[in-house]
Write a protein that holds these residues in place. Structure first.
Motif, mmCIF file in Angstrom:
data_model
loop_
_atom_site.group_PDB
_atom_site.id
_atom_site.type_symbol
_atom_site.label_atom_id
_atom_site.label_comp_id
_atom_site.label_asym_id
_atom_site.label_seq_id
_atom_site.Cartn_x
_atom_site.Cartn_y
_atom_site.Cartn_z
ATOM 1 N N GLY A 260 117.456 -30.736 -1.430
ATOM 2 C CA GLY A 260 118.097 -30.614 -2.729
ATOM 3 C C GLY A 260 117.937 -29.241 -3.341
ATOM 4 O O GLY A 260 116.845 -28.658 -3.308
ATOM 5 N N VAL A 261 119.012 -28.717 -3.896
ATOM 6 C CA VAL A 261 119.004 -27.432 -4.594
ATOM 7 C C VAL A 261 119.578 -27.648 -5.989
ATOM 8 O O VAL A 261 120.672 -28.208 -6.141
ATOM 9 C CB VAL A 261 119.855 -26.368 -3.862
ATOM 10 C CG1 VAL A 261 119.821 -25.046 -4.618
ATOM 11 C CG2 VAL A 261 119.378 -26.191 -2.432
ATOM 12 N N GLY A 262 118.845 -27.218 -7.006
ATOM 13 C CA GLY A 262 119.328 -27.326 -8.378
ATOM 14 C C GLY A 262 119.231 -25.995 -9.091
ATOM 15 O O GLY A 262 118.157 -25.370 -9.105
ATOM 16 N N LEU A 263 120.340 -25.530 -9.652
ATOM 17 C CA LEU A 263 120.382 -24.253 -10.365
ATOM 18 C C LEU A 263 120.932 -24.457 -11.770
ATOM 19 O O LEU A 263 121.822 -25.290 -11.989
ATOM 20 C CB LEU A 263 121.279 -23.248 -9.632
ATOM 21 C CG LEU A 263 121.003 -22.984 -8.152
ATOM 22 C CD1 LEU A 263 122.085 -22.082 -7.585
ATOM 23 C CD2 LEU A 263 119.641 -22.351 -7.968
ATOM 24 N N SER A 264 120.426 -23.696 -12.710
ATOM 25 C CA SER A 264 120.976 -23.709 -14.068
ATOM 26 C C SER A 264 120.540 -22.434 -14.771
ATOM 27 O O SER A 264 119.721 -21.671 -14.256
ATOM 28 C CB SER A 264 120.496 -24.937 -14.854
ATOM 29 O OG SER A 264 119.135 -24.779 -15.228
ATOM 30 N N SER A 265 121.087 -22.217 -15.958
ATOM 31 C CA SER A 265 120.651 -21.099 -16.797
ATOM 32 C C SER A 265 120.567 -21.563 -18.244
ATOM 33 O O SER A 265 121.319 -22.441 -18.677
ATOM 34 C CB SER A 265 121.605 -19.908 -16.670
ATOM 35 O OG SER A 265 122.943 -20.302 -16.871
ATOM 36 N N ASP A 266 119.636 -20.972 -18.997
ATOM 37 C CA ASP A 266 119.357 -21.432 -20.352
ATOM 38 C C ASP A 266 120.360 -20.942 -21.394
ATOM 39 O O ASP A 266 120.652 -21.653 -22.357
ATOM 40 C CB ASP A 266 117.969 -20.965 -20.794
ATOM 41 C CG ASP A 266 116.852 -21.759 -20.138
ATOM 42 O OD1 ASP A 266 117.132 -22.793 -19.513
ATOM 43 O OD2 ASP A 266 115.678 -21.324 -20.262
ATOM 44 N N ALA A 267 120.849 -19.692 -21.240
ATOM 45 C CA ALA A 267 121.669 -19.070 -22.286
ATOM 46 C C ALA A 267 120.974 -19.191 -23.635
ATOM 47 O O ALA A 267 121.574 -19.551 -24.654
ATOM 48 C CB ALA A 267 123.064 -19.707 -22.334
ATOM 49 N N TYR A 268 119.688 -18.871 -23.635
ATOM 50 C CA TYR A 268 118.882 -19.038 -24.854
ATOM 51 C C TYR A 268 118.201 -17.748 -25.295
ATOM 52 O O TYR A 268 118.342 -17.312 -26.434
ATOM 53 C CB TYR A 268 117.838 -20.141 -24.625
ATOM 54 C CG TYR A 268 116.839 -20.277 -25.747
ATOM 55 C CD1 TYR A 268 117.191 -20.911 -26.933
ATOM 56 C CD2 TYR A 268 115.546 -19.749 -25.630
ATOM 57 C CE1 TYR A 268 116.280 -21.023 -27.981
ATOM 58 C CE2 TYR A 268 114.630 -19.846 -26.665
ATOM 59 C CZ TYR A 268 115.003 -20.488 -27.841
ATOM 60 O OH TYR A 268 114.102 -20.586 -28.878
ATOM 61 N N HIS A 269 117.444 -17.098 -24.402
ATOM 62 C CA HIS A 269 116.655 -15.926 -24.763
ATOM 63 C C HIS A 269 116.387 -15.119 -23.502
ATOM 64 O O HIS A 269 116.341 -15.665 -22.410
ATOM 65 C CB HIS A 269 115.333 -16.362 -25.409
ATOM 66 C CG HIS A 269 114.546 -15.251 -26.032
ATOM 67 N ND1 HIS A 269 113.618 -14.502 -25.336
ATOM 68 C CD2 HIS A 269 114.543 -14.764 -27.302
ATOM 69 C CE1 HIS A 269 113.075 -13.607 -26.148
ATOM 70 N NE2 HIS A 269 113.617 -13.746 -27.346
ATOM 71 N N LEU A 270 116.177 -13.817 -23.650
ATOM 72 C CA LEU A 270 115.983 -12.967 -22.487
ATOM 73 C C LEU A 270 114.675 -13.252 -21.756
ATOM 74 O O LEU A 270 114.610 -13.177 -20.524
ATOM 75 C CB LEU A 270 116.036 -11.489 -22.897
ATOM 76 C CG LEU A 270 116.100 -10.484 -21.749
ATOM 77 C CD1 LEU A 270 117.368 -10.683 -20.930
ATOM 78 C CD2 LEU A 270 116.028 -9.056 -22.272
ATOM 79 N N THR A 271 113.619 -13.589 -22.495
ATOM 80 C CA THR A 271 112.320 -13.802 -21.853
ATOM 81 C C THR A 271 111.703 -15.168 -22.119
ATOM 82 O O THR A 271 110.855 -15.613 -21.340
ATOM 83 C CB THR A 271 111.311 -12.723 -22.304
ATOM 84 O OG1 THR A 271 111.176 -12.763 -23.735
ATOM 85 C CG2 THR A 271 111.782 -11.341 -21.875
ATOM 86 N N SER A 272 112.072 -15.838 -23.171
ATOM 87 C CA SER A 272 111.468 -17.130 -23.508
ATOM 88 C C SER A 272 112.318 -18.286 -23.007
ATOM 89 O O SER A 272 113.551 -18.233 -23.068
ATOM 90 C CB SER A 272 111.299 -17.267 -25.026
ATOM 91 O OG SER A 272 110.439 -16.273 -25.529
ATOM 92 N N PRO A 273 111.686 -19.366 -22.529
ATOM 93 C CA PRO A 273 112.458 -20.534 -22.100
ATOM 94 C C PRO A 273 113.013 -21.290 -23.298
ATOM 95 O O PRO A 273 112.450 -21.235 -24.396
ATOM 96 C CB PRO A 273 111.423 -21.380 -21.353
ATOM 97 C CG PRO A 273 110.119 -21.037 -22.013
ATOM 98 C CD PRO A 273 110.230 -19.572 -22.354
ATOM 99 N N ASP A 274 114.095 -21.977 -23.095
ATOM 100 C CA ASP A 274 114.621 -22.867 -24.117
ATOM 101 C C ASP A 274 113.549 -23.911 -24.426
ATOM 102 O O ASP A 274 113.125 -24.650 -23.533
ATOM 103 C CB ASP A 274 115.889 -23.549 -23.587
ATOM 104 C CG ASP A 274 116.499 -24.527 -24.570
ATOM 105 O OD1 ASP A 274 115.890 -24.800 -25.629
ATOM 106 O OD2 ASP A 274 117.590 -25.043 -24.273
ATOM 107 N N PRO A 275 113.067 -23.987 -25.672
ATOM 108 C CA PRO A 275 111.981 -24.930 -25.976
ATOM 109 C C PRO A 275 112.354 -26.386 -25.744
ATOM 110 O O PRO A 275 111.468 -27.236 -25.574
ATOM 111 C CB PRO A 275 111.682 -24.659 -27.457
ATOM 112 C CG PRO A 275 112.904 -23.978 -27.992
ATOM 113 C CD PRO A 275 113.468 -23.206 -26.851
ATOM 114 N N GLU A 276 113.644 -26.679 -25.709
ATOM 115 C CA GLU A 276 114.075 -28.041 -25.409
ATOM 116 C C GLU A 276 114.058 -28.333 -23.916
ATOM 117 O O GLU A 276 114.175 -29.493 -23.502
ATOM 118 C CB GLU A 276 115.484 -28.273 -25.965
ATOM 119 C CG GLU A 276 115.612 -28.103 -27.471
ATOM 120 C CD GLU A 276 114.737 -29.103 -28.225
ATOM 121 O OE1 GLU A 276 114.686 -30.277 -27.796
ATOM 122 O OE2 GLU A 276 114.108 -28.702 -29.213
ATOM 123 N N GLY A 277 113.947 -27.277 -23.105
ATOM 124 C CA GLY A 277 113.892 -27.459 -21.661
ATOM 125 C C GLY A 277 115.181 -27.961 -21.044
ATOM 126 O O GLY A 277 115.169 -28.480 -19.912
#
Length: 414
Positions: A260-277
């Protein structure tokens, strides 16, 4: 309608802060050893760097490669070649039609040593003293170019760059090369050699590195309430991917199936993860669905878990969000506690750890967690390895990078 071929792993190679190959690295990980040590150089005094330690490579390339090889390769390519040679030999040095053989090797930062050394040379000694091999050595695709030449791959050579998710995404792309019918065998993974005073100073300035100078071996402590940042690491991890049919036809030994391969992107912040995950959940869900397994089948997770305040718990919450009650039987390992963070090489090395965990039915420990964060709602493997159950099981490896890159790879037993 044709069915995409299953992809299996037939070879493993690595050079890391824990060892110069896979066996020594894996043994050290199971033993709970740390690769972090105080710098044995003058960087702290010369440049005023506030971080005095890192997880540097255990075996120097000069001890393994010839002098001409070390002279014409940036360290990032040196590490990749060392790991490739081990993985290729481990796979039995397969005879493959070059037109059906691919390579995908990534780096998050590239040839930083070559770039900065050339700049110093230009300033101090003039243009005529800059090496003619400088550009081929510093370019981000230099490691995969050397790997391509090493194995004679003509189906394609690629260098995906997605920061700290680069190594995992390279493996995911290698899987897709085989599934699409473009290749039968692909050498894939990641490498990083950013142990230079400038990147160390830059990461320190961004306040992402641990400042636990008094205890380097105990500095990387994912999920501990006193975690204060990651420990910089270096090295490479390489896997040989093969269609199951091709592997069976030549009688190859198979470690696991990369299903299995899963890819996504946050489109939230350059260095911080989306806090909602949200992006992390999406990547993991896609990997599970792509593999065609159920949440109950997933019994182990090698987490990205860098030992930062926000990142660790965001990932843990994402796992709980996706799996719900089924997360109770997922054993969680955070191996950066031992290796440090290999940046673009991290996802590849941790994929190897995930594969070894399935093959040996043993989850590696997370060290340095003396006060687990009460917000952690998962079963963390601490200090000593944990046996994994028998039967058909699956494991996930998560890799996340600056820019909001999320990659999840799912492996199953064979």
């Amino acid at each position: 309608m044709s069915t995409a071929p299953d992809v299996v792993v037939t070879g493993l190679g690595a050079t890391t802060p824990l060892g110069g190959d896979v066996d020594t690295t894996w043994a050290a990980a199971l033993a709970g050893e740390s690769g972090a040590k105080t710098f044995e150089n003058d960087w702290v005094e010369k440049y005023g760097i506030p971080v005095h330690f890192a997880a540097q490579i255990k075996v120097q390339p000069a001890d393994v490669l010839t002098r001409p090889e070390t002279k014409r390769m940036d360290p990032s390519a040196q590490y990749a070649i060392i790991a490739t040679r081990e993985a290729w030999a481990d796979a039995g040095s397969p005879q493959v039609d070059p037109e059906r053989l691919g390579a995908v090797v990534s780096s998050g930062i590239g040839g930083i040593w070559t770039t900065l050394d050339a700049w110093d040379t230009l300033q101090e000694r003039g243009a005529r003293r800059v090496l003619p091999m400088t550009v081929p050595m510093l370019m981000p695709n230099s490691p995969v170019a050397y790997v391509e030449l090493e194995i004679g791959a003509r189906a394609g050579a690629h260098a995906l760059v997605s920061a700290c998710a680069s190594g995992a995404e390279a493996i995911g792309y290698g899987i897709e090369m085989i599934r699409s019918g473009r290749a039968d065998v692909v050498v894939a993974g990641g490498t990083e050699a950013a142990m230079h005073p400038m990147p160390v100073a830059a990461f320190a300035a961004s306040r992402t590195l641990s400042l636990n100078n008094d205890d380097p071996a105990g500095a990387s402590r994912p999920y501990d309430v006193k975690r204060d940042g990651f420990v910089l690491g270096e090295g490479a991890g390489i896997v040989v991917l093969e269609s199951a049919e091709h592997a069976a036809a030549r009688g190859a030994t198979v470690y696991a199936r990369l299903a299995g391969v899963g890819l996504s992107s946050d489109a939230y912040h350059l260095t911080s993860p989306d806090p909602e995950g949200t992006g992390q959940v999406a990547a993991m869900r896609r990997a599970v669905e792509d593999a065609g397994v159920s949440a109950r089948d997933v019994v182990h997770l090698n987490a990205h878990a860098t030992s930062t305040k926000v990142g660790d718990l965001t990932e843990a919450a994402s796992v709980r969000t996706l799996f719900g009650g089924e997360a109770d039987h997922v054993t969680l390992s955070a191996t950066k506690s031992m290796t440090g963070h290999l940046l673009g090489g991290a996802g590849a090395l941790e994929t190897i750890f995930t594969i070894k965990a399935l093959a040996d039915r043993k989850a590696p420990p997370t060290i340095n967690v003396t006060e687990p964060d009460p917000a952690l709602d998962l079963d963390l493997v601490r200090d000593t390895p944990r046996d994994l159950p028998g039967g058909d099981i699956a494991a996930l490896n998560n890799s996340f990078g600056f820019g909001g890159h999320n990659v999840a790879l799912l492996a199953t037993t064979v």
